[in-house]
Motif scaffolding. Structure first.
Motif, short mmCIF file in Angstrom:
data_model
loop_
_atom_site.label_atom_id
_atom_site.label_comp_id
_atom_site.label_asym_id
_atom_site.label_seq_id
_atom_site.Cartn_x
_atom_site.Cartn_y
_atom_site.Cartn_z
N THR A 19 99.38 70.50 55.51
CA THR A 19 98.19 70.86 54.74
C THR A 19 97.17 71.50 55.68
N SER A 20 96.62 72.63 55.27
CA SER A 20 95.67 73.33 56.14
C SER A 20 94.34 72.57 56.22
N ASN A 21 93.62 72.82 57.32
CA ASN A 21 92.29 72.23 57.47
C ASN A 21 91.38 72.63 56.32
N ALA A 22 91.51 73.88 55.86
CA ALA A 22 90.67 74.36 54.75
C ALA A 22 90.96 73.56 53.48
N ASP A 23 92.24 73.30 53.20
CA ASP A 23 92.59 72.52 52.00
C ASP A 23 92.12 71.07 52.12
N ALA A 25 89.59 70.10 53.94
CA ALA A 25 88.13 70.17 53.86
C ALA A 25 87.66 70.21 52.41
N ARG A 26 88.33 71.01 51.58
CA ARG A 26 87.96 71.06 50.16
C ARG A 26 88.16 69.70 49.50
N ALA A 27 89.24 69.02 49.85
CA ALA A 27 89.55 67.73 49.23
C ALA A 27 88.56 66.63 49.62
N SER A 29 85.38 67.40 50.80
CA SER A 29 84.03 67.98 50.72
C SER A 29 83.35 68.07 52.08
N ALA A 31 83.25 70.70 55.92
CA ALA A 31 83.56 71.98 56.53
C ALA A 31 84.90 71.87 57.28
N PRO A 32 85.70 72.93 57.28
CA PRO A 32 86.98 72.89 57.99
C PRO A 32 86.82 72.52 59.47
#
Length: 157
Positions: A19-23, A25-27, A29, A31-32
């Protein structure tokens, strides 16, 4: 100690370590960059010990799973035999246990003939006195994931 955000990050990574850091981070809430720093901190602290691919044993001709209790004549608390067992190809897990046996090991082999050969190797270890093996007919659940989201936290009821 880990906080709730770390726990959520760990749950995501246990489910899919790619799982990417961006995904992530979204989960959670965040920042990546903050997630990346938390993951690196969890690695440095030894909470995350590594990443690995899960391979279907049947796709690599390791269809047979067995659990073997190993009795030894080594003194209580000694784990030299356990270290020798861990070095045997086909042995996936080695657990030092309480009870009449010293170890419980999980092994994988292509078939019963290969399992018999593996047990011969184990039986030749100088401190091994006896083994008792149970062959798995079907696996209902197998996971290396820890139940991070389902256990009550200290102070919770």
């Amino acid at each position: 100690m880990i906080d709730e955000i770390d726990r959520r990050i760990l749950m995501i990574l246990q489910d899919n370590a790619r799982t990417s850091n961006a995904d992530i981070a979204r989960a959670v809430s965040m920042a990546p960059s903050a997630v990346l720093e938390r993951v690196r901190k969890l690695e440095r602290k030894g909470v995350i010990t590594g990443y690995e691919a899960r391979i279907d044993p049947s796709k690599v001709d390791l269809d047979l799973t067995a659990f073997t209790f190993v009795k030894t004549d080594e003194p209580v608390g000694a784990i030299d035999t356990g270290q020798q067992l861990a070095a045997v190809p086909g042995v996936q897990e080695v657990h030092y246990v309480a009870g009449t046996a010293a170890y419980l090991i999980k092994v994988r082999a292509p078939d019963t003939r290969s399992l018999a050969d593996l047990l011969k190797v184990i039986g030749r270890l100088s401190t091994v006195r006896d083994t008792n093996t149970t062959v798995v007919l079907q696996t209902v659940k197998e996971t290396g994931a820890l139940p991070l989201g389902s256990l009550p936290q200290p102070g919770e009821e």
